[in-house]
Design an enzyme around this catalytic site. Structure first.
Site, mmCIF file in Angstrom:
data_model
loop_
_atom_site.group_PDB
_atom_site.id
_atom_site.type_symbol
_atom_site.label_atom_id
_atom_site.label_comp_id
_atom_site.label_asym_id
_atom_site.label_seq_id
_atom_site.Cartn_x
_atom_site.Cartn_y
_atom_site.Cartn_z
ATOM 1 N N GLU A 293 0.845 -2.057 0.073
ATOM 2 C CA GLU A 293 0.092 -0.683 -0.010
ATOM 3 C C GLU A 293 1.369 1.459 -0.047
ATOM 4 O OE1 GLU A 293 -1.484 3.135 1.623
ATOM 5 O OE2 GLU A 293 -1.420 2.280 2.558
ATOM 6 N N CYS A 327 -1.597 8.721 3.725
ATOM 7 C CA CYS A 327 -1.795 8.058 3.136
ATOM 8 C C CYS A 327 -3.229 8.625 1.599
ATOM 9 C CB CYS A 327 -1.209 7.262 2.072
ATOM 10 S SG CYS A 327 -2.251 5.525 4.033
#
Length: 543
Positions: A293, A327
């Site tokens: 990720e 993020c």
């Protein structure tokens, strides 16, 4: 031998404590902050269950008071990586052959320890070492990590329960084996929960793990490792080796026993790791599983039918919680001309009330950026915006690193929809806004979909259900986690499995059964109760 059919307790999301004035958790957390800040600790590597000190030292400092050193940590080298891999491989057989429910019990115990006596230790360590406010630490280091450990155990049972059909006289079944080799877990600074989940999710499935934490979050990683030891994790199952990223990664990624990579971090770093694995593909015993990720340039797209107050709240929380160092943080917003004047006024008023400072003062909404490198990167974007045509800094823009790495929450209007600040991941408290003509809705949606290479999170705001349906279809590929009339941050384990595609990663959805499936290798078993005794088939018989 136990012959019961074991059921993992049905998981429920851990409730977040409020830390409001007068609550016991507020008193406990404040005391723990004083305790941890009052001592400097020596942090070893943990290899084969033993503390290992190399004498090569890094430092753990408070981002909001960078003169205050919390501790020093010993750094590993290629030699310590090899020792850790050997320790893991030595522990692998016994760990993989342990009953799945015994492995689950370790992490369920860790969850209960974290929910109880360890809660304020991990919260305080996360606040001091990563500059999170009480709420941000609570939902991360406590609630989300507790949820990971409880839900992963439950998902493991569901995964193992997925079995094939059997024909008459045949018994078909599948067993889920641990991967052959070791898993390399590389964890980021910004979420203690991710640092806890990336090594433990593969371990739960019977794998052994080499864990490299971010040098910016070794402090909380140390306490996580101590918690896992207290929960009964056997020696060698997870080996903690902080150190210089190129050195640790090179030794791990080129090892013939590499079986998988579990990564959260930058897109650039993950692409580099993928490249190394590709270049060394002939060296490995198996094809390594790569789960990552990575970055995001997350959007908020607003339609003229949206409610301005909910839009403003989502922008403030989505862009500025934890200083934008998520993020999933809202980094770019698209607003219609008809709604912009009201949203702008309310947004600037709300941002003006944000307090930035030392997170041990519980009145703060924002703390400091993680370190000087992050501070200089964000300041560089602000300097670029100040000196370039087409940008208007509507509020914020100030930076102060005298005591801590503080950057003001900043809202910038971009005249161009494909400007640098609309395209690149900043990872700081900077929200860039593009205002589009109401009549150009379709063009604006196309811009939202195509401007950024990422595809992690995104939000749409509208009151008209027809518009919500249309935007959801048009932006189907733009975000792996898509929110309707909500901010693009704050995914909850078991409710919103997290991950994105495009340049944002492999979308293997942490917090779901899908992620756990990457850490097992299935073996299909067919047993024939009445095997044939002749090779001829019926069509071969004489009429």
């Amino acid at each position: 031998m136990a012959n019961s059919i074991v059921n993992v307790p049905l998981p429920r999301n851990e409730p977040a404590l409020s830390y409001a004035p007068g609550t016991p958790e507020r008193t406990e957390l404040k005391a723990k902050l004083v305790e941890l800040a009052g001592r400097e600790i020596d942090i070893p590597l943990v290899v084969a269950g033993q503390d290992l000190r190399t004498g090569r030292l890094g430092e753990c400092r408070m981002p909001h008071r960078h003169a205050h050193r919390l501790g020093r940590f010993h750094e590993g080298s290629a030699e310590e990586v090899r020792q850790a891999i050997d320790a893991g491989l030595a522990a692998r057989r016994e760990w993989a052959e342990m009953a799945w429910y015994d492995r689950a019990a370790i992490f369920l115990k860790a969850a209960d320890l974290l929910a109880g006596p360890w809660r304020q230790t991990l919260n305080a360590a996360t606040m001091l070492g990563q500059s999170k406010t009480p709420y941000q630490a609570e939902v991360d280091a406590a609630c989300e990590l507790i949820d990971f450990w409880r839900f992963n155990a439950y998902f493991m049972q569901q995964l193992f329960g997925q079995q094939p059909q059997s024909a008459p006289g045949i018994w078909d079944r599948v067993e889920h084996r641990a991967l052959e080799g070791f898993v390399f877990a590389v964890t980021p600074f910004n979420f203690t929960s991710i640092a806890g989940n990336l090594p433990t999710a593969p371990a739960l499935l019977g794998n052994v793990v080499l864990w490299k934490p971010s040098p910016k979050a070794v402090y909380s990683a140390h306490y996580l490792m101590e918690l896992l030891r207290a929960a009964g994790l056997p020696p060698g199952v997870i080996n903690l080796v902080p150190g210089p990223a190129p050195v640790i990664a090179e030794a791990a990624l080129t090892h013939p026993e590499l079986a998988g990579v579990h990564f959260t971090g930058s897109t650039t770093v993950f692409r580099g790791m993928w490249r190394v694995v590709g270049e060394n593909i002939g060296r490995y015993r198996t094809y390594p599983r790569l789960v990552g990720e990575t970055g995001g340039k997350d959007f908020v797209f607003v339609h003229a039918s949206a409610d301005p107050d909910t839009v403003v709240t989502a922008l403030v929380r989505g862009a500025f919680e934890y200083q934008g160092q998520k993020c999933s943080a809202a980094s770019r917003a698209y607003l219609p001309e008809s709604l912009w004047p009201e949203v702008e006024e309310k947004l600037l008023e709300a941002v003006g009330r944000i307090k930035v400072g030392d997170v041990t003062d519980f009145s703060m909404f924002m703390g400091a950026l993680i370190d000087r490198e992050a501070f200089e990167k964000v300041r560089g974007y602000l300097t670029y915006a100040q000196g370039s045509e087409g940008f208007s800094i509507l509020c914020g823009g100030g930076c102060d690193d005298r005591e801590g790495y503080f950057v003001e929450p900043t809202v910038i209007r971009s005249a161009a929809p494909r400007s640098r600040l609309m395209e690149e991941e900043i990872f700081g408290p900077v929200l860039t806004v593009y205002v589009y003509p109401d009549a150009d809705l379709e063009e604006a949606v196309d811009l939202c979909d195509t401007t950024s290479p990422y595809g992690l999170t995104g939000s749409v705001f509208a009151g008209d259900r027809r518009v919500i349906a249309r935007l959801s279809r048009r932006l189907r590929d733009a975000a792996g986690n898509f929110y309707i009339n909500d901010k693009p941050t704050g995914a909850v384990v078991g409710q919103q499995p997290f991950g994105g595609a495009r340049a944002s990663g492999t979308n293997d959805k942490a917090g779901s059964l899908l992620n756990l499936q990457r850490w097992v290798s299935q073996r299909t078993i067919k047993e024939n109760f009445c095997p044939p005794t002749r090779f001829e088939y019926p069509h071969m018989l004489e009429p």
